[in-house]
Scaffold this motif. Structure first.
Motif, PDB file in Angstrom:
ATOM      1  N   ALA A  71       0.829  -1.210   0.000  1.00 52.65           N
ATOM      2  CA  ALA A  71       0.000   0.000   0.000  1.00 52.65           C
ATOM      3  C   ALA A  71       0.864   1.261   0.000  1.00 52.65           C
ATOM      4  O   ALA A  71       0.488   2.275  -0.616  1.00 52.65           O
ATOM      5  CB  ALA A  71      -0.925  -0.011   1.213  1.00 52.65           C
ATOM      6  N   ASP A  72       2.025   1.206   0.658  1.00 52.70           N
ATOM      7  CA  ASP A  72       2.920   2.369   0.676  1.00 52.70           C
ATOM      8  C   ASP A  72       3.345   2.763  -0.736  1.00 52.70           C
ATOM      9  O   ASP A  72       3.470   3.956  -1.048  1.00 52.70           O
ATOM     10  CB  ASP A  72       4.162   2.066   1.517  1.00 52.70           C
ATOM     11  N   ARG A  74       1.682   2.346  -3.539  1.00 50.76           N
ATOM     12  CA  ARG A  74       0.568   2.998  -4.244  1.00 50.76           C
ATOM     13  C   ARG A  74       0.346   4.411  -3.704  1.00 50.76           C
ATOM     14  O   ARG A  74       0.020   5.326  -4.471  1.00 50.76           O
ATOM     15  CB  ARG A  74      -0.687   2.144  -4.119  1.00 50.76           C
ATOM     16  N   ARG A  75       0.538   4.598  -2.417  1.00 50.51           N
ATOM     17  CA  ARG A  75       0.405   5.940  -1.846  1.00 50.51           C
ATOM     18  C   ARG A  75       1.458   6.886  -2.426  1.00 50.51           C
ATOM     19  O   ARG A  75       1.166   8.038  -2.771  1.00 50.51           O
ATOM     20  CB  ARG A  75       0.525   5.888  -0.319  1.00 50.51           C
ATOM     21  N   LEU A  76       2.701   6.401  -2.519  1.00 50.22           N
ATOM     22  CA  LEU A  76       3.763   7.244  -3.072  1.00 50.22           C
ATOM     23  C   LEU A  76       3.543   7.523  -4.553  1.00 50.22           C
ATOM     24  O   LEU A  76       3.772   8.654  -5.015  1.00 50.22           O
ATOM     25  CB  LEU A  76       5.121   6.586  -2.844  1.00 50.22           C
ATOM     26  N   ALA A  77       3.105   6.517  -5.304  1.00 52.35           N
ATOM     27  CA  ALA A  77       2.827   6.733  -6.727  1.00 52.35           C
ATOM     28  C   ALA A  77       1.704   7.744  -6.909  1.00 52.35           C
ATOM     29  O   ALA A  77       1.781   8.646  -7.763  1.00 52.35           O
ATOM     30  CB  ALA A  77       2.476   5.410  -7.399  1.00 52.35           C
ATOM     31  N   ASP A  78       0.657   7.631  -6.104  1.00 61.85           N
ATOM     32  CA  ASP A  78      -0.450   8.585  -6.195  1.00 61.85           C
ATOM     33  C   ASP A  78       0.004  10.005  -5.851  1.00 61.85           C
ATOM     34  O   ASP A  78      -0.482  10.983  -6.434  1.00 61.85           O
ATOM     35  CB  ASP A  78      -1.582   8.169  -5.255  1.00 61.85           C
ATOM     36  N   ALA A  79       0.938  10.111  -4.909  1.00 61.64           N
ATOM     37  CA  ALA A  79       1.382  11.425  -4.451  1.00 61.64           C
ATOM     38  C   ALA A  79       2.386  12.084  -5.396  1.00 61.64           C
ATOM     39  O   ALA A  79       2.355  13.306  -5.580  1.00 61.64           O
ATOM     40  CB  ALA A  79       1.997  11.298  -3.050  1.00 61.64           C
ATOM     41  N   PHE A  80       3.258  11.285  -6.012  1.00 60.48           N
ATOM     42  CA  PHE A  80       4.406  11.877  -6.705  1.00 60.48           C
ATOM     43  C   PHE A  80       4.525  11.532  -8.186  1.00 60.48           C
ATOM     44  O   PHE A  80       5.431  12.025  -8.856  1.00 60.48           O
ATOM     45  CB  PHE A  80       5.699  11.477  -5.985  1.00 60.48           C
ATOM     46  N   TRP A  81       3.666  10.670  -8.699  1.00 56.96           N
ATOM     47  CA  TRP A  81       3.695  10.380 -10.140  1.00 56.96           C
ATOM     48  C   TRP A  81       2.618  11.172 -10.863  1.00 56.96           C
ATOM     49  O   TRP A  81       1.508  11.315 -10.339  1.00 56.96           O
ATOM     50  CB  TRP A  81       3.466   8.893 -10.371  1.00 56.96           C
ATOM     51  N   PRO A  82       2.887  11.651 -12.052  1.00 62.20           N
ATOM     52  CA  PRO A  82       4.202  11.630 -12.704  1.00 62.20           C
ATOM     53  C   PRO A  82       5.174  12.576 -12.000  1.00 62.20           C
ATOM     54  O   PRO A  82       4.788  13.658 -11.567  1.00 62.20           O
ATOM     55  CB  PRO A  82       3.891  12.107 -14.130  1.00 62.20           C
ATOM     56  N   GLY A  83       6.410  12.131 -11.908  1.00 55.16           N
ATOM     57  CA  GLY A  83       7.417  12.923 -11.218  1.00 55.16           C
ATOM     58  C   GLY A  83       8.683  12.143 -10.964  1.00 55.16           C
ATOM     59  O   GLY A  83       8.798  10.967 -11.308  1.00 55.16           O
ATOM     60  N   VAL A 195       4.314  11.448   3.475  1.00 59.60           N
ATOM     61  CA  VAL A 195       3.273  10.587   2.908  1.00 59.60           C
ATOM     62  C   VAL A 195       3.246   9.233   3.613  1.00 59.60           C
ATOM     63  O   VAL A 195       2.172   8.690   3.925  1.00 59.60           O
ATOM     64  CB  VAL A 195       3.496  10.404   1.391  1.00 59.60           C
ATOM     65  N   LEU A 196       4.429   8.685   3.895  1.00 57.31           N
ATOM     66  CA  LEU A 196       4.500   7.372   4.540  1.00 57.31           C
ATOM     67  C   LEU A 196       4.156   7.429   6.027  1.00 57.31           C
ATOM     68  O   LEU A 196       3.737   6.420   6.613  1.00 57.31           O
ATOM     69  CB  LEU A 196       5.906   6.786   4.382  1.00 57.31           C
TER      70      LEU A 196
END
Length: 321
Positions: A71-72, A74-83, A195-196
């Motif tokens: 889940a971590d 997916r949380r990081l991808a949602d927060a920082f992608w694209p990036g 985020v984490l």
């Protein structure tokens, strides 16, 4: 045929294309085609066990390349992608060993540069794309840097202007219960930790991280001209000594130096970390082989300078106290 169409056609034929990203320019090949990926290693002179990052269009493609995704992640991808964030995850079985360096993990990121994103959307798959330079050399942040590096050996260079971030992506491993910062980069450590909701373990070498990832070698990102880091007073003394020995010296500094020692060529650098990072690789490339030695004032050790200090530590031949 547009240049984007041409790029997609070359990639589908197993050829290489240099692409702009917001971090640095990448040397891209179809990540699902081991023969195409092998061309990256051959052109760069990159060790075959050194893994590559797979660039994808977005979070919808995560499950195509990774499995057991926490889940971590997916949380990081949602927060920082694209990036500029790369996630190290357990690989899907079909991911070629040529991409992963034979490991059971894969690095994934979704670049934010509009041209790279459009290419990935049109291509439809993943692109393995390390920096578009000879292995260990200074990364390129313009299309001209890539042309200077490879000449006609790279079939196509897409020109997307200067890379706005200027240093590589942040790499975070999420393959076990402890998230690890493997390479600081375009996304600050503190933003990821926010985020984490917990701290990242910071590993600065393959040995301590127990995983091979881009940018963890002791020597990397280096100009061919020796680069010496240190505090400004020590560098001024070093410059005077080397000038007396007949060497061509360039002093790169952030602090004011007043009246410089006679004969020392010098250049003032950007005072803030983001501006400094954006200009760093272009600066090193511009002055490479124009002098006998480059002397650079070491940046502060504060958190916003973490990525820059990481790159300079690996690029420098010597550090003065």
């Amino acid at each position: 045929m547009t240049e984007l169409d041409h790029a997609v056609a070359l990639l589908r034929e197993g050829e290489l294309v240099a692409i702009p990203t917001e971090t640095v320019y990448g040397l891209a090949a179809d990540a699902a085609n081991p023969a195409a990926v092998a061309k990256i290693f051959a052109l760069k002179g990159r060790p075959s066990d050194h893994p590559l990052i797979v660039h994808i269009a977005g979070t919808a493609q995560l499950d195509d390349w990774a499995t057991n995704i926490p889940a971590d992640a997916r949380r990081l991808a949602d927060a920082f992608w694209p990036g500029p964030l790369t996630l190290i995850l357990k690989r899907q079985p079909h991911v070629p060993d040529a991409v992963t360096g034979g490991q059971d993990t894969v690095g994934l990121r979704a670049p934010a540069h509009p041209l790279a994103h459009a290419l990935l959307e049109q291509f439809g798959g993943g692109l393995a794309a390390p920096s578009a330079n000879r292995f260990g050399h200074v990364s390129p942040t313009t299309a001209q840097h890539v042309r200077d590096e490879f000449g006609d050996a790279c079939p196509l260079v897409l020109d997307g202007g200067a890379s706005p971030v200027g240093v590589e992506s942040t790499i975070v491993s999420l393959v076990d219960d402890t998230p690890k910062l493997l390479r600081p980069g375009g996304v600050p450590r503190e933003a990821i930790e926010a985020v984490l909701g917990r701290k990242l373990e910071h590993h600065q070498s393959n040995k301590t991280a127990k995983i091979r990832a881009s940018g963890l070698l002791d020597s990397h990102y280096a100009p061919r001209t020796p680069l010496i880091l240190g505090p400004l007073p020590s560098l001024l003394d070093e410059a005077a000594r080397r000038l007396a020995a007949g060497e061509r010296v360039l002093l790169l500094h952030r602090s004011a130096i007043g009246t410089p020692t006679s004969g020392i060529a010098h250049q003032q650098l950007a005072p803030d970390a983001a501006h400094f990072a954006r200009e760093l690789y272009a600066l090193l490339r511009r002055h490479d082989r124009q002098h006998d030695v480059l002397l650079m004032e070491a940046p502060p050790q504060s958190p916003e300078w973490l990525a820059v200090n990481d790159r300079l530590k690996r690029a420098a031949t010597t550090r003065l106290d």
